[in-house]
Motif scaffolding. Structure first.
Motif, PDB file in Angstrom:
ATOM      1  N   UNK A  30      -0.500  -0.731  -2.642  1.00  0.00           N
ATOM      2  CA  UNK A  30       0.356  -1.967  -2.095  1.00  0.00           C
ATOM      3  C   UNK A  30       0.344  -3.117  -3.035  1.00  0.00           C
ATOM      4  N   UNK A  31      -0.615  -3.311  -3.747  1.00  0.00           N
ATOM      5  CA  UNK A  31      -0.717  -4.507  -4.598  1.00  0.00           C
ATOM      6  C   UNK A  31       0.371  -4.362  -5.909  1.00  0.00           C
ATOM      7  N   UNK A  32       0.604  -3.062  -6.202  1.00  0.00           N
ATOM      8  CA  UNK A  32       1.414  -2.594  -7.403  1.00  0.00           C
ATOM      9  C   UNK A  32       2.859  -3.062  -6.933  1.00  0.00           C
ATOM     10  N   UNK A  33       3.309  -3.099  -5.835  1.00  0.00           N
ATOM     11  CA  UNK A  33       4.586  -3.287  -5.221  1.00  0.00           C
ATOM     12  C   UNK A  33       5.615  -2.304  -5.714  1.00  0.00           C
ATOM     13  N   UNK A  34       6.797  -2.489  -5.188  1.00  0.00           N
ATOM     14  CA  UNK A  34       7.910  -1.414  -5.415  1.00  0.00           C
ATOM     15  C   UNK A  34       8.201  -1.288  -6.717  1.00  0.00           C
ATOM     16  N   UNK A  60      -9.611   3.578 -10.012  1.00  0.00           N
ATOM     17  CA  UNK A  60     -10.825   4.266 -10.558  1.00  0.00           C
ATOM     18  C   UNK A  60     -11.797   4.228  -9.728  1.00  0.00           C
ATOM     19  N   UNK A  61     -12.140   2.654  -9.297  1.00  0.00           N
ATOM     20  CA  UNK A  61     -13.277   2.565  -8.428  1.00  0.00           C
ATOM     21  C   UNK A  61     -12.964   3.389  -6.932  1.00  0.00           C
ATOM     22  N   UNK A  62     -11.938   3.602  -6.587  1.00  0.00           N
ATOM     23  CA  UNK A  62     -11.648   3.992  -5.342  1.00  0.00           C
ATOM     24  C   UNK A  62     -11.999   5.424  -5.435  1.00  0.00           C
ATOM     25  N   UNK A  98       2.812   4.138 -10.436  1.00  0.00           N
ATOM     26  CA  UNK A  98       3.117   4.623  -9.079  1.00  0.00           C
ATOM     27  C   UNK A  98       2.663   5.660  -8.863  1.00  0.00           C
ATOM     28  N   UNK A  99       2.801   6.686  -9.883  1.00  0.00           N
ATOM     29  CA  UNK A  99       2.403   8.172  -9.695  1.00  0.00           C
ATOM     30  C   UNK A  99       0.856   8.285  -9.772  1.00  0.00           C
ATOM     31  N   UNK A 100       0.251   7.452 -10.717  1.00  0.00           N
ATOM     32  CA  UNK A 100      -1.284   7.462 -10.637  1.00  0.00           C
ATOM     33  C   UNK A 100      -2.031   6.747  -9.218  1.00  0.00           C
ATOM     34  N   UNK A 101      -1.379   5.692  -8.778  1.00  0.00           N
ATOM     35  CA  UNK A 101      -1.896   5.370  -7.627  1.00  0.00           C
ATOM     36  C   UNK A 101      -1.685   6.192  -6.446  1.00  0.00           C
ATOM     37  N   UNK A 112      -7.652   2.467  -2.281  1.00  0.00           N
ATOM     38  CA  UNK A 112      -6.738   3.251  -2.966  1.00  0.00           C
ATOM     39  C   UNK A 112      -5.355   2.736  -2.250  1.00  0.00           C
ATOM     40  N   UNK A 113      -5.292   2.382  -0.954  1.00  0.00           N
ATOM     41  CA  UNK A 113      -4.183   1.889  -0.512  1.00  0.00           C
ATOM     42  C   UNK A 113      -3.906   0.458  -1.150  1.00  0.00           C
TER      43      UNK A 113
END
Length: 404
Positions: free
Chosen positions: A234-238, A211-213, A245-248, A229-230
């Motif tokens: 990356x922080x969410x992990x696989x 949201x901030x990105x 993951x779709x939102x990111x 955003x990256x």
């Protein structure tokens, strides 16, 4: 020794993808001590070399799962720094607990009440603009932060309360941004990111970071927005939830598009593809947090169309936007106006000024009474784009009617 040790501590913590607050808690567990005597600020001072762990060093090494020598030895050769979510946390802890605890004890029922307030704000945001919701949103956020800082509660209730504060900060930041209060929104987002990190909720932290990105990318700080955003992805992990993951990926696609350049345009298209693949893995049996309720195939199509519009590819953008608008809930006035603004620009890019004028007129009619800076800014962009066709009668009429 402290200056060499700081980078080593930071490196090992980031290897585990832990926040500074998480490391502080793990040190306490390794030492067999109740409470949080080190705290996030203590970890920050160690990592910056302002202080050394001293008697905490054995417990620090045990928590990180490395020998003491790994921390006290010379730092590893420096590598190019890749921003992580920890880089975007507030410099000081805005949720530091106050001594004395004079506010009484918080139980699970009060946290449930707060969670219902958060959900109510989310639903209201579907129909009302930021200017209409900013006061109740900020009032609830201040109340929740005071509750955490001044009251006592169990460890479980504390984590649930932190998660509520993070969720409330996300929707409050979104509302403040829609009201055009960007500096305040950024402060709120960072507070929420701190709360999510302390709660150990990586999915929620990623939602706040995205949201901030999005705000940074839309307000002239495209490089910062892309980094954040990256970091969220990356922080969410696989193994993050498919909808998360779709939102990111959705947020990353927009930030890359706004950053400009051929390489970023290609990165945006890859991010859109990965977001679609992630959403396709979601099923009815996959339980997602309530704040992801709006992430669906339609929203991804909207972002795809917006990316194509920004890249000046109207033949791709127009069919997508028309399809979305035909199926969209007309009661969501702000979103309808925003999507129409993208369609108007896409028509202009396709050298269809008459269609652009008709679409823009509809957009301005919907947005007339909205207290939303997002729609106001989009309106200004639409007028600037239409001005290139001011000799077309339909365009000239729209410019005369809505230039104010």
């Amino acid at each position: 020794m402290g200056s060499a040790m700081g980078p080593n501590i930071r490196r090992e913590r980031q290897r585990l993808r832990w926040s500074q607050s998480r490391l502080a808690r793990e040190i306490s567990r390794a030492a067999g001590i109740a409470g949080d005597p080190v705290g996030r600020q203590g970890i920050s001072r160690w990592e910056t070399g302002k202080r050394t762990p001293r008697e905490w060093l054995p417990f620090l090494a045990a928590a990180l799962g490395v020998p003491v020598e790994t921390l006290s030895g010379p730092p590893a050769p420096a590598e190019p720094h890749v921003p992580t979510l920890a880089d975007f946390l507030p410099p000081e802890d805005p949720l530091e607990r106050l001594g004395g605890r004079t506010g009484g004890r918080v139980g699970g029922g009060q946290v449930d009440d707060l969670r219902r307030r958060v959900h109510g704000l989310r639903l209201a945001d579907d129909f009302l603009a930021g200017g209409d919701l900013i006061r109740p949103a900020l009032r609830d956020l201040r109340r929740a932060v005071r509750m955490y800082r001044e009251h006592s509660f169990s460890e479980l209730t504390g984590r649930r309360l932190l998660a509520c504060i993070a969720e409330l900060a996300q929707i409050s930041g979104w509302i403040a941004s829609d009201a055009g209060r960007y500096e305040e929104a950024e402060h709120i987002y960072r507070l929420g990111l701190s709360a999510a990190a302390q709660a150990g909720d990586r999915t929620l932290a990623g939602n706040l970071a995205g949201s901030l990105a999005y705000q940074l990318s839309n307000t002239g700080r495209e490089s910062d927005g892309l980094d954040l955003a990256r970091a969220a992805l990356d922080g969410a992990g696989p193994h993050a939830l498919p909808k998360a993951r779709a939102l990111y990926g959705d947020r990353l696609a927009w930030s890359a598009t706004k950053a400009g350049g051929t390489g970023n345009a290609q990165a945006a298209m890859r991010a859109l593809g990965e977001a679609g693949e992630a959403l396709a893995q979601d099923s009815e049996g996959t339980e997602s947090p309530g704040y992801l309720y709006w992430v669906d195939a339609g929203e991804l199509r909207v972002m795809e169309a917006r990316v194509y519009t920004e890249l000046r590819r109207p033949l791709r953008a127009v069919p997508l936007l028309r399809g979305v608008l035909d199926a969209y809930d007309a009661t969501h006035t702000r979103e309808m106006a925003l999507y129409l603004s993208w369609l108007a620009v896409a028509y202009a890019d396709a050298n269809e000024p008459e269609e652009a004028a008709v679409t823009a007129d509809r957009m301005f009619t919907l947005a007339a009474d909205l207290a939303s800076e997002r729609t106001a800014e989009r309106g200004r962009l639409v007028l600037a784009r239409l001005a290139e066709f001011r000799e077309v009668p339909e365009v000239r009429a729209v410019l005369r009617s809505h230039a104010a």
